[in-house]
Design a protein around this motif. Structure first.
Motif, short mmCIF file in Angstrom:
data_model
loop_
_atom_site.label_atom_id
_atom_site.label_comp_id
_atom_site.label_asym_id
_atom_site.label_seq_id
_atom_site.Cartn_x
_atom_site.Cartn_y
_atom_site.Cartn_z
N GLY A 34 0.81 -1.21 0.00
CA GLY A 34 0.00 0.00 0.00
C GLY A 34 0.84 1.26 0.00
N SER A 35 2.16 1.10 0.10
CA SER A 35 3.06 2.27 0.02
C SER A 35 4.06 2.04 -1.11
CB SER A 35 3.76 2.51 1.36
OG SER A 35 4.48 1.37 1.79
N LYS A 63 -4.04 2.56 -2.13
CA LYS A 63 -2.81 3.13 -1.60
C LYS A 63 -3.08 3.75 -0.24
CE LYS A 63 0.96 6.25 -2.93
NZ LYS A 63 1.47 7.19 -3.95
#
Length: 558
Positions: free
Chosen positions: A125-126, A134
């Motif tokens: 998600g990063s 995200k």
């Protein structure tokens, strides 16, 4: 601080233990004979406010007793939700010129930082894809009602100097440092299989460290025939007492895409209670030999006797270790012509190893470094350096990939690289600081699964450029502009090399004006609001870089 000195290369033979790659030397402001008064205030993004004073002068008519007082206070928020920090500092200094050859300086400081601790965000998600989207870089993964950290440090010491003659001098330096850390937080583990829910724990951590360091040495300039010597000989005695204890508990998970914060309860299960006493006695001798005006040789050595007593108060166990080590240092400088200096050096280092929580580790850290390079004075105000080095360290402390609350030792790591720097004044008013570093840092001996892996948070390529221009005459004299670019290549987030932080370029800028005793400046960090990640504690704690940040500062000197 008067200035920050970055000393590259081996610097561990004299004045204390340490590593080989370099040292950051913080030079404190010293008292002035003439009255000096300075006031500064600044305002910046995210409700950042600070103020500082710097006062100095003499306390008697003969100006042999001088003082200096620095004090500051700062409060700031952040782009991260629920982040609010306060910092305070007071640092008095008193010097006494006892005679024209003898001087005593007393220094003290107290600093305190209070606020939350940032645990970053997970890799999925990063820097890695996540099917849920995200994770916002401002996401707070702790609990607003339970994330308090307090860092307090008190330092006091003396610096005594006496010159017997122009060629002989003695110096004694002592410092006591008392450090206190209290942390009561909810911290993050890894994401569950749904890649939505973040497992978390609650921690209550107390860490106390009392460090004492005494250095006594003499400096002598001697001549044997046509050969000149500058000898340094002395001994270093240090002691560090640490106490660390922690309580842990599991707590409620958090949906990182749709967080609902709750009132967390404090930790109650004891995890560790550790007391560690480390003592070290070192003797050192160095001779800088001038064989000719263009040819110098450096020979040095340090012998250390070090021991540690480790007590696990929770399990009621005790362990004691003692180590002796000799660390040599050899350097040579040759100037074929006055502006060019060719140099080579070899050095070893020794350092007692402790974990981040103060526990003793099985083996001391050792290091060996070879370096060759050239330094050129392009003009009397512009210099450049090119260096090639090979640095090997054994028993290096690192975070345990299976438990971020623990410390392990890497069998051996090796860093090889090239560094190029240029700094100084190109033309009147036009200054530059630029550098490039190629670093190949890998694990060379450890568990078979990690041998050959790159060290975390170390880019292969890094480039920096900062330049300023200040108008030298006319009605706009004193107006200056600054612009800089900083490139960091891809870096590994962990020693297992499972996640890579992407490369980035950050651009900073500044505009300032100084005239007489007045100065005003606007500093801009991350001018183009680049979305980047500055470092990683592990794959579950990726630290985002600051977005566009602006700070304005005004100062007066009178």
């Amino acid at each position: 601080m008067e200035r920050v000195e970055v000393l590259k290369g081996p610097a561990s033979v004299l004045f204390g233990q340490g590593g080989l790659g370099g040292k950051v030397n913080l030079v404190t402001k010293q008292p002035l004979r003439d009255p000096f008064y300075f006031v500064e205030t600044s305002v910046g993004s995210y409700n950042s406010y600070s103020g500082a004073i710097d006062l100095s002068g003499s306390l008697n008519d003969s100006k042999t007793v001088l003082y200096r007082l620095n004090a500051s206070a700062e409060t700031n928020e952040s782009f991260i939700d629920f982040y609010d920090q306060q910092q305070y500092l007071i640092a008095p200094t008193l010097s006494w010129q006892i005679s024209d050859r003898t001087k005593l300086t007393l220094e003290a400081s107290y600093s305190l930082a209070e606020g939350p601790y940032d645990f970053g965000i997970p890799a999925q998600g990063s820097v890695l894809p996540n099917p849920n989207g995200k994770i916002p870089r401002n996401r707070f993964v702790s609990e607003p009602n339970l994330n308090d950290t307090s860092n307090g440090a008190f330092r006091i010491g003396y610096n005594f100097e006496h010159r017997f003659s122009d060629n002989w001098q003695a110096r004694s330096v002592f410092q006591t440092s008392l450090f206190r850390l209290k942390r009561n937080t909810v911290f993050s583990f890894g994401l569950q299989d749904d890649l939505l829910t973040l497992e978390r724990g609650v921690e209550n951590f107390d860490y106390d460290e009392n460090a004492y360091n005494l250095d006594n040495y003499v400096v002598a300039k001697l001549t044997t025939g046509s050969i000149k010597h500058e000898l340094v000989a002395g001994f270093n005695l240090s002691k560090t007492d640490t106490n660390s204890k922690a309580l842990f508990n599991d707590t409620t998970p958090l949906n990182v895409f749709n967080p609902v914060y709750r009132t967390a309860t404090e930790a109650s299960l004891p995890d560790f209670d550790i007391k560690n006493t480390a003592q070290q006695l070192g003797f050192y001798l160095q001779d800088q030999i001038t064989l000719a005006e263009n040819f110098k040789l450096l020979l040095g050595g340090r012998f250390d006797i070090a021991n540690q007593e480790f007590q696990d108060l929770l399990n009621q166990t005790t362990d004691f270790k003692q180590t002796e080590a000799f660390s040599p240092r050899v350097g040579i400088v040759y100037q074929p012509i006055q502006p060019i200096s060719l140099y080579a050096s070899y050095s070893r280092s020794f350092n007692q190893a402790t974990s981040a929580f103060g526990a003793a580790l099985p083996e001391p850290e050792r290091g060996t470094q070879y370096e060759i390079g050239v330094k050129a004075d392009l003009t009397d105000r512009l210099a450049t350096t090119l260096a090639f080095y090979d640095l090997t360290r054994t028993n290096l402390s690192a975070e345990d990939p299976n438990n971020p609350q623990r410390t392990i030792q890497i069998g051996e790591q090796r860093s090889r690289g090239i560094e190029f720097d240029i700094s100084g004044e190109i033309l009147p008013g036009w200054n530059i600081i630029a550098g490039y570093a190629y670093t190949d840092a890998e694990i060379t001996r450890d568990n078979p699964s990690t041998v050959g892996n790159q060290l975390n948070n170390v880019p292969r390529h890094a480039l920096n450029l900062w330049t300023t221009y200040e108008i030298q005459s006319g009605s706009l004299k004193g107006l200056g502009f600054g612009l800089g670019a900083f490139y960091y290549g891809a870096r590994q987030a962990d020693l297992a090399n499972t996640v890579e932080l992407p490369s980035y370029v950050r651009t900073d800028a500044a505009i300032y004006y100084k005239r007489d005793n007045y100065r005003a400046a606007i500093n801009i960090k991350n001018l183009f609001d680049t979305d980047y990640f500055v470092s990683a504690q592990n794959v579950n704690r990726i630290i985002p870089g600051d977005p566009l940040t602006i700070q304005g500062t005004i100062s007066w000197q009178f």
